[in-house]
Design a protein around this motif. Structure first.
Motif, short mmCIF file in Angstrom:
data_model
loop_
_atom_site.label_atom_id
_atom_site.label_comp_id
_atom_site.label_asym_id
_atom_site.label_seq_id
_atom_site.Cartn_x
_atom_site.Cartn_y
_atom_site.Cartn_z
N PRO A 1 -26.57 -6.09 16.77
CA PRO A 1 -26.47 -5.56 18.13
C PRO A 1 -27.66 -4.52 18.63
N GLY A 2 -28.17 -4.93 19.67
CA GLY A 2 -29.03 -3.77 20.21
C GLY A 2 -30.22 -4.11 19.93
N TRP A 3 -30.40 -5.16 19.09
CA TRP A 3 -31.97 -5.48 18.68
C TRP A 3 -32.66 -6.26 20.00
N ARG A 4 -33.86 -6.04 20.20
CA ARG A 4 -34.67 -6.73 21.25
C ARG A 4 -36.03 -7.23 20.91
N ARG A 5 -36.39 -8.02 21.66
CA ARG A 5 -37.77 -8.82 21.02
C ARG A 5 -38.80 -8.29 21.65
#
Length: 86
Positions: A82-86
């Motif tokens: 969770p909270g990972w962005r590309r």
């Protein structure tokens, strides 16, 4: 414990870690080190550390590769954290 085995009995440490080809190579390296040490009449006993160093480095790299593979498999199964962005 595997590192102690890799230092004192390098080919056996590699076999226990699941690396049969590296263990065979290490056995050849160990035999070569013994022959070179005997031929130089113990002038360069540091040569005997080469098979142990090979075994310790190989065990470390294999364990790190396994950890990395477990993390990648978990991300593939469950998605990114969770909270990972590309």
């Amino acid at each position: 414990m595997i590192y102690v085995l890799a230092v004192f009995l390098p080919p056996l440490g590699l076999l226990v870690n699941g690396q049969p080809f590296a263990a065979i190579f290490n056995l050849v390296l160990l035999a070569l080190s013994v022959v070179l040490t005997l031929l130089t009449i113990f002038t360069f006993p540091i040569i005997m550390l080469v098979p142990s160093a090979h075994a310790v480095i190989s065990v470390y790299m294999t364990r790190e590769n396994r950890k990395h593979r477990e993390i990648v498999d978990a991300i593939e199964r469950h998605g990114p954290p969770p909270g990972w962005r590309r």
